[in-house]
Design an enzyme around this catalytic site. Structure first.
Site, short mmCIF file in Angstrom:
data_model
loop_
_atom_site.label_atom_id
_atom_site.label_comp_id
_atom_site.label_asym_id
_atom_site.label_seq_id
_atom_site.Cartn_x
_atom_site.Cartn_y
_atom_site.Cartn_z
N GLU A 297 0.87 -1.18 0.00
CA GLU A 297 0.00 0.00 0.00
C GLU A 297 0.91 1.23 0.00
O GLU A 297 1.62 1.47 0.98
CB GLU A 297 -0.94 0.05 1.22
N ASP B 200 -1.46 12.28 -2.73
CA ASP B 200 -1.58 13.73 -3.00
C ASP B 200 -1.71 13.92 -4.52
O ASP B 200 -0.86 13.41 -5.25
CB ASP B 200 -0.34 14.46 -2.49
N ASP C 148 -9.97 10.46 -4.57
CA ASP C 148 -11.12 11.36 -4.65
C ASP C 148 -10.84 12.50 -5.63
O ASP C 148 -11.69 13.37 -5.83
CB ASP C 148 -11.46 11.94 -3.26
N TYR D 164 -8.19 9.85 4.60
CA TYR D 164 -8.36 10.93 3.61
C TYR D 164 -9.63 10.76 2.79
O TYR D 164 -10.20 11.74 2.33
CB TYR D 164 -7.11 11.05 2.70
N GLU D 165 -10.08 9.53 2.64
CA GLU D 165 -11.35 9.33 1.94
C GLU D 165 -12.46 10.07 2.69
O GLU D 165 -13.29 10.73 2.08
CB GLU D 165 -11.67 7.83 1.83
C1 LIG Z 1 -3.28 12.37 1.18
S1 LIG Z 1 -2.35 11.29 2.21
C2 LIG Z 1 -3.24 9.74 2.05
C3 LIG Z 1 -2.98 8.83 3.21
C4 LIG Z 1 -3.86 7.56 3.24
N1 LIG Z 1 -3.62 6.70 2.10
C5 LIG Z 1 -5.31 7.92 3.34
O1 LIG Z 1 -6.03 7.73 2.34
O2 LIG Z 1 -5.74 8.38 4.39
C6 LIG Z 1 -0.95 11.02 1.19
C7 LIG Z 1 0.19 10.32 1.92
O3 LIG Z 1 1.24 10.08 1.00
C8 LIG Z 1 2.47 10.25 1.62
N2 LIG Z 1 3.45 10.52 0.56
C9 LIG Z 1 3.33 11.40 -0.45
N3 LIG Z 1 4.38 11.32 -1.29
C10 LIG Z 1 5.20 10.36 -0.77
C11 LIG Z 1 6.45 9.81 -1.16
N4 LIG Z 1 7.07 10.22 -2.28
N5 LIG Z 1 6.98 8.85 -0.39
C12 LIG Z 1 6.37 8.43 0.76
N6 LIG Z 1 5.18 8.91 1.17
C13 LIG Z 1 4.60 9.86 0.42
C14 LIG Z 1 2.24 11.37 2.61
O4 LIG Z 1 3.17 11.31 3.68
C15 LIG Z 1 0.80 11.12 3.06
O5 LIG Z 1 0.73 10.34 4.25
#
Ligand SMILES: C[S@@+](CC[C@H](N)C(=O)[O-])C[C@H]1O[C@@H](n2cnc3c(N)ncnc32)[C@H](O)[C@@H]1O
Length: 234
Positions: free
Chosen positions: A42, A116, A152, A194-195
């Site tokens: 994941e 993101d 989303d 985040y969903e």
């Molecule tokens: C918007 S959050 C989504 C978290 C989770 N999947 C959720 O749906 O609640 C995006 C996550 O991606 C991680 N992230 C973004 N770019 C990354 C990278 N290049 N390497 C590791 N983690 C990354 C961030 O630290 C963050 O926790």
């Protein structure tokens, strides 16, 4: 960093199911899990709802959540330990490093959950479905290994479809509105932090699954860039 985050950051260092930048781990994951079951990643796991949720659903498969944020991983890793899920682990690292942690074909499937969207055109290369990242995943996926994207963000959904089309990758499933249909498969019903936030405000969840069945020519990245710049507002 706040006090709570610092405590969690320190706590995961002693967790048996968390690995930080695990160099020398290539090829050792089945030893860690003490079985030869397939391994699913994941990516951008945050609090690891998919790693834990899929781990509960599929006891005969192994799951590894990867994220850079230790305090979020702490949540998933703690949940996995409390539930006694020996088939779930976490890596704290940049996703950019995945080829350092797994051998070719060591990974069976990849879920990318609410990454993101990196909306600015100049940030396109940071999107986790940019060909730059797909080439990294290809290095560790078994042939035919499925990549799942749940998001989303309509922009990231359309961007990923553009990449799939441009590189002529096999698209397995394309759902513009996951919860609109009947008989939603249990895997798609797992809800992440985040969903719940609905940051895109679209009130829709998109899902794509696809495979990478060929080398992704570097020359097409320039074409992707120019297609994206055509879409950018002036
Ligand atoms: C918007 S959050 C989504 C978290 C989770 N999947 C959720 O749906 O609640 C995006 C996550 O991606 C991680 N992230 C973004 N770019 C990354 C990278 N290049 N390497 C590791 N983690 C990354 C961030 O630290 C963050 O926790």
């Amino acid at each position: 960093m706040g006090q709570k985050k610092l405590i969690r950051f320190e706590a995961i260092k002693g967790y048996e199911n968390v690995f930080e930048y695990p160099l020398n781990a290539k090829g050792t994951w089945n030893d860690f899990f003490k079985n030869n079951n397939p391994i699913t990643l994941e990516l951008a796991c945050g609090k690891g709802e998919y790693a834990v949720g899929l781990g509960k659903m599929h006891p005969n498969r192994n799951f590894i959540g990867i994220d850079i944020k230790g305090n979020r991983i702490w949540r998933g890793a703690t949940n996995a330990l409390e539930l006694g899920l020996t088939n779930v682990a976490f890596i704290r690292s940049l996703i950019d490093n995945v080829p350092d942690y797994f051998n070719p074909t060591e990974i069976d499937e990849i879920w990318i959950t609410f990454p993101d969207p990196q909306l600015r055109g100049s940030k396109a290369k940071k999107r986790l479905t940019h060909p730059k990242f797909l080439r990294l995943y290809q290095q560790i996926l078994k042939p035919g290994g499925i990549i799942h994207l749940k998001t989303d963000s309509p922009d990231l959904y359309q961007f990923t479809k553009l990449v799939i089309n441009l590189f002529e990758l096999p698209l397995l499933e394309d759902m513009d509105n996951v919860y609109a249909g009947a008989n939603i498969k249990p895997e798609l019903q797992i809800k992440t932090h985040y969903e719940g936030l609905d940051i895109a405000g679209s009130n829709r969840i998109h899902y794509l699954s696809f495979t990478i069945n060929k080398e992704l020519p570097l020359a097409l990245d320039a074409q992707l860039k120019s297609l994206l710049s055509e879409q950018e507002p002036d």
